[in-house]
Design an enzyme around this catalytic site. Structure first.
Site, PDB file in Angstrom:
ATOM      1  N   TYR A 196       0.854  -1.191   0.000  1.00  0.00           N
ATOM      2  CA  TYR A 196       0.000   0.000   0.000  1.00  0.00           C
ATOM      3  C   TYR A 196       0.887   1.237   0.000  1.00  0.00           C
ATOM      4  O   TYR A 196       1.841   1.337   0.780  1.00  0.00           O
ATOM      5  CB  TYR A 196      -0.915   0.018   1.236  1.00  0.00           C
ATOM      6  CG  TYR A 196      -1.740   1.279   1.318  1.00  0.00           C
ATOM      7  CD1 TYR A 196      -2.797   1.494   0.429  1.00  0.00           C
ATOM      8  CD2 TYR A 196      -1.464   2.281   2.260  1.00  0.00           C
ATOM      9  CE1 TYR A 196      -3.550   2.660   0.473  1.00  0.00           C
ATOM     10  CE2 TYR A 196      -2.214   3.444   2.317  1.00  0.00           C
ATOM     11  CZ  TYR A 196      -3.254   3.622   1.420  1.00  0.00           C
ATOM     12  OH  TYR A 196      -3.993   4.776   1.464  1.00  0.00           O
ATOM     13  N   ASP A 294       9.511   4.144  -0.451  1.00  0.00           N
ATOM     14  CA  ASP A 294       8.391   4.795   0.222  1.00  0.00           C
ATOM     15  C   ASP A 294       8.637   4.689   1.724  1.00  0.00           C
ATOM     16  O   ASP A 294       8.458   3.625   2.323  1.00  0.00           O
ATOM     17  CB  ASP A 294       7.080   4.104  -0.179  1.00  0.00           C
ATOM     18  CG  ASP A 294       5.879   4.736   0.518  1.00  0.00           C
ATOM     19  OD1 ASP A 294       6.075   5.659   1.330  1.00  0.00           O
ATOM     20  OD2 ASP A 294       4.742   4.296   0.241  1.00  0.00           O
ATOM     21  N   LYS A 322       3.798  11.193   7.645  1.00  0.00           N
ATOM     22  CA  LYS A 322       3.505  10.717   9.000  1.00  0.00           C
ATOM     23  C   LYS A 322       4.488  11.244  10.057  1.00  0.00           C
ATOM     24  O   LYS A 322       4.319  12.339  10.547  1.00  0.00           O
ATOM     25  CB  LYS A 322       3.419   9.191   9.017  1.00  0.00           C
ATOM     26  CG  LYS A 322       2.260   8.642   8.129  1.00  0.00           C
ATOM     27  CD  LYS A 322       1.951   7.215   8.477  1.00  0.00           C
ATOM     28  CE  LYS A 322       1.142   6.476   7.409  1.00  0.00           C
ATOM     29  NZ  LYS A 322      -0.221   6.885   7.216  1.00  0.00           N
TER      30      LYS A 322
HETATM   31  C1  LIG Z   1       3.614   3.215   2.945  1.00  0.00           C
HETATM   32  C2  LIG Z   1       2.591   4.284   2.729  1.00  0.00           C
HETATM   33  N1  LIG Z   1       2.723   5.104   1.671  1.00  0.00           N
HETATM   34  C3  LIG Z   1       1.846   6.089   1.443  1.00  0.00           C
HETATM   35  C4  LIG Z   1       0.773   6.293   2.265  1.00  0.00           C
HETATM   36  C5  LIG Z   1      -0.206   7.385   1.988  1.00  0.00           C
HETATM   37  O1  LIG Z   1      -0.039   8.414   2.918  1.00  0.00           O
HETATM   38  P1  LIG Z   1      -1.226   9.441   3.207  1.00  0.00           P
HETATM   39  O2  LIG Z   1      -2.272   8.687   3.976  1.00  0.00           O
HETATM   40  O3  LIG Z   1      -0.573  10.534   3.981  1.00  0.00           O
HETATM   41  O4  LIG Z   1      -1.718   9.891   1.874  1.00  0.00           O
HETATM   42  C6  LIG Z   1       0.601   5.476   3.384  1.00  0.00           C
HETATM   43  C7  LIG Z   1      -0.526   5.676   4.322  1.00  0.00           C
HETATM   44  O5  LIG Z   1      -0.770   4.941   5.230  1.00  0.00           O
HETATM   45  C8  LIG Z   1       1.519   4.434   3.623  1.00  0.00           C
HETATM   46  O6  LIG Z   1       1.398   3.609   4.656  1.00  0.00           O
END
Ligand SMILES: Cc1ncc(COP(=O)(O)O)c(C=O)c1O
Length: 482
Positions: A196, A294, A322
């Protein structure tokens, strides 16, 4: 992987014979040497009684959900917040604790999916943000020393040449992919099966897909939701360099970027095998593919300079969100100058009204000041002590489970053998995982819903807080075996 046979006799001990590669030495995993299956009838009956208990003790949250559903789909502001029959509605939070609308105080181990690394209402964040509100302003849409200061700090901390701020992880991933496309003049993407990465279309492919939809493990088929325009996306299994090599040999000349969480933190915690990330780096180099780590979930929770530096493999771009923002909406993407130059010379446009606004920059500065190597190491030690204590319980009760840790995050995975990819994750014991999560919620310990996340030890959690988790896990183990 070896799986627990739910039908086998729970009195029989099995010896765990390792047949898997070792994990990266900068990460932590502890597997049981012997285990006994759990009795799934008992699990089912405990789950049923725990849901009854949940309904009885959360009438305020139930009532709130009825009201919220009138205007918010599912009664929540992001679908991750929902669970059936209703999630807990939270009134306020401070430090490591939250208060719900039923007047309960819960130990927060979800901590905003890891965003609250410095703790709720950390006084340093409050002080910096209050000063911004009272003396600085909230939005200029002009250059400002605050944003430049933070860009310098981020580049130094994470080893980046250039960085841009955004407002969410989704946005950062979207721009990182666009930057890779502009830089390579290619369009296709490689992503990890099950991974994800937020809501951008190409990254919606094979996000926790049903096994029936994704073909055989050695030749996975991408699962594209109907509402998504994904473009060309190749899906590969995590920890499988041979598969990546095959895909890049066939399609490499069209691939702009490979997107991967260096440690997967959306399938509980899935660790890289020793040498896996270095292998990914080498293959991307060989095929001229931009490697995007990521780090939305790892970031500062993985260590002072993020997972890339802890694991010793440098991507071309990283995405952050985050933990860097102290609970305010801050995200970023950045990396090597030659790739980020696409923003300078106009090959890719990057915009955003709220990017780098002084209010969020004030929170980022507070986080940067708080997240010293010592402070993060101290939180990690608390985490490791809790993981060690849970390992003792797993050993004592011969549970078919193991612990995984990365920095200040940890989890219990209900499988006696390691989870190295999405298919392994799907073979874990979801029924006992649900019981374990609900058991905690009913005893005022909130870990993230969804069974696929992990707890976070913030800078405001103590050993005494984590002892509560260990204590409840021990009670659960007793209930499973009595
Ligand atoms: C690994 C990862 N990338 C991207 C995102 C997307 O981040 P956002 O919720 O700030 O759009 C998340 C969200 O949980 C995530 O866990």
């Amino acid at each position: 992987m070896t799986t627990t046979d739910a039908t086998s006799d729970s009195a029989t001990s099995h010896t765990n014979t390792p047949t898997w590669p070792s994990h990266d030495p900068a990460t932590r995993r502890c597997l049981p040497t012997t285990f006994r299956p759990v009795d799934h009838d008992r699990v089912a009956s405990l789950v049923a009684s725990e849901w009854e208990r949940f309904a009885k003790t959360t009438p305020g949250s139930a009532e709130h959900n009825v009201r919220a559903r009138r205007t918010l789909p599912l009664g929540v502001t992001s679908s991750f917040q929902h669970w059936d029959p209703h999630p807990i509605s939270v009134q306020s939070a401070e430090g490591a604790w939250i208060a719900d609308v039923d007047g309960r105080r819960l130990l927060d181990l979800s901590m905003g999916f890891g965003a609250m690394l410095v703790g709720h209402l950390n006084p340093v964040v409050v002080e910096h943000v209050t000063r911004a509100l009272e003396e600085v302003g909230t939005l200029f849409v002009t250059p400002s020393p605050q944003a430049t200061d933070m860009s310098e700090r981020f580049c130094a901390r994470f080893g980046l040449d250039l960085v841009r701020f955004t407002n969410s992880g989704t946005e950062s991933l979207m721009y990182a992919i666009r930057a890779a496309r502009a830089y390579t003049q290619r369009k296709a993407i490689v992503k990890i099966e099950g991974g994800y990465h937020g809501g951008y279309d190409p990254l919606q492919v094979s996000v926790k897909p049903a096994l029936a939809d994704i073909g055989p493990a050695d030749a996975p088929v991408g699962d594209v939701p109907f509402d998504v325009e994904a473009g060309t996306v190749h899906v590969v299994a995590y920890n499988d360099l041979a598969m990546l090599e095959r895909i890049l040999a066939e399609h490499g000349r069209d691939v702009a970027a490979m997107v991967v969480e260096p440690v997967i933190e959306n399938l509980a915690i899935v660790l890289p095998d020793e040498g896996y990330l270095a292998g990914v780096r080498a293959l991307c180099d060989q095929h001229g593919v931009v490697l995007i780590f990521d780090e939305v979930k790892t970031g500062l929770t993985a260590g002072h300079a993020g997972a890339a530096q802890r694991l010793g493999v440098q991507p071309d771009l990283i995405t952050l969100a985050k933990s860097i923002g102290g609970g305010l909406p801050l995200a970023a993407f950045g990396g090597k100058r030659e790739v980020m130059e696409v923003v300078v010379d106009g090959r890719m446009a990057h915009f955003g009204t709220y990017n780098g606004n002084p209010l969020v920059m004030a929170a980022a500065l507070a986080v940067d000041e708080l997240c010293t190597p010592d402070a993060l190491a101290a939180a990690e030690e608390i985490n490791v002590r809790a993981l060690d204590a849970i390992d003792d319980v797993i050993k004592q009760y011969e549970l078919p489970a193991h612990t995984v840790g990365m920095g200040v995050k940890g989890c219990v995975t209900w499988s006696p053998s390691p989870v190295r990819n999405y298919r392994d994750y799907k073979a874990t014991d979801f029924a006992t995982a649900e019981l374990s999560w609900l058991w905690g919620v009913n005893r005022n310990i909130l870990t993230p819903p969804g069974l696929d996340e992990q707890w976070l030890v913030s800078l405001m959690h103590t050993d005494a807080d984590m002892d509560l988790l260990v204590h409840d896990f021990t009670a659960l183990a007793k209930a499973l075996r009595d």
